[in-house]
Design an enzyme around this catalytic site. Sequence first.
Site: not given
Ligand code: NAP
Length: 313
Positions: A15, A37-38, A92, A170
């Site tokens: 996101i 980011s990590r 969110k 989610d």
């Molecule tokens: P994602 O692709 O998994 O990205 C989250 C990032 O957070 C990871 O790339 C990771 O990067 C970092 N992170 C830090 N601590 C972490 C941990 N303990 N475990 C896993 N990752 C960790 O997820 P996302 O889809 O972007 O979603 C993130 C948030 O945005 C969620 O709350 C989701 O509900 C919300 N969201 C998502 C979407 C969608 O379409 N995907 C839409 C709207 C809102 P590093 O490993 O580099 O730290």
Amino acid sequence: MSGPIRLAVIGMGKIARDQHLPSIAGNPDFELVATVSRHGEGEPDTPFFHSIEELAASDVKVDAVALCTPPQVRRAIALAAIERGWHVFLEKPPGATLAEVEALNEAAAAKGVTLFASWHSRFAAGVEPARAWLADKAIARATITWREDVRVWHPGQDWIWQPGGFGVFDPGINALSIATCILPRPFFVEEAELDVPENRAAPIAARVSFRDAAGVPIAMDLDLRQEGPQSWDIVVETAAGTLTLAKGGGELTLPQGAAAPPASDLEGEYPGLYARFAALVREGRSDVDVAPLRHVADAFLRGRITQVEPFID
Ligand code: NAP
């Protein structure tokens, strides 16, 4: 504060890249000063750090952070930012529990910084006109159907299946963020059935029955196993005909002959969120509505859990 808000984005996943970076780039109220980011290497020409502590120890000047990590780790990072006097934009859901969001809200107020619990679906084009149309209607029932393919929308995201990851809630919390906005009365969970794969800790599907303060039933059907056409629909039957909000709030259909109230002038959900965040920061206010998170918590509190077949990503 005059001049652009110097912003760092934390948690460079799907996101952050798909929505946050383009919206920040398109909004002159913000200047992207760092990413955190990590893993990974960050953006060209923008300082990159592996933790908020590394960022704070650097000479990069920061006014605000946008937290795009999974919910389970958000509280500690948000608190670290608030303690440094930085404004905070929370993706969110705003946290993994209600209590931690309340505590963040109090910490932000004590420090005099803005806390924004964002709900992107509320900024979809059809939501505000739907709210305005429903405000004076006699509602008979509402049906929420949110069925999507987790392999497409959350590829390899293990956190969604872990405790505090919410599973099907989610995406389901997006539907609730719309429902709590467009329906005119508060509503309550009466029954919930949660299907949890035997190899996972969070539900893959759920059926929740709510009733509003006037006795109107609201049925919600959530599923992460939907292949083919996806459904993000809310249908509200009223004495004046049926309102349908499809495509996650993006497409509004009113009964024939009904005039749609004008849509908001915001183009897109995330540009709308960043316009709102900038206004909150400039006005020195917070916006922390936990209503959608409360319904998810209540579904877990009142829900009957059934174990279903394992889910292999
Ligand atoms: P994602 O692709 O998994 O990205 C989250 C990032 O957070 C990871 O790339 C990771 O990067 C970092 N992170 C830090 N601590 C972490 C941990 N303990 N475990 C896993 N990752 C960790 O997820 P996302 O889809 O972007 O979603 C993130 C948030 O945005 C969620 O709350 C989701 O509900 C919300 N969201 C998502 C979407 C969608 O379409 N995907 C839409 C709207 C809102 P590093 O490993 O580099 O730290």
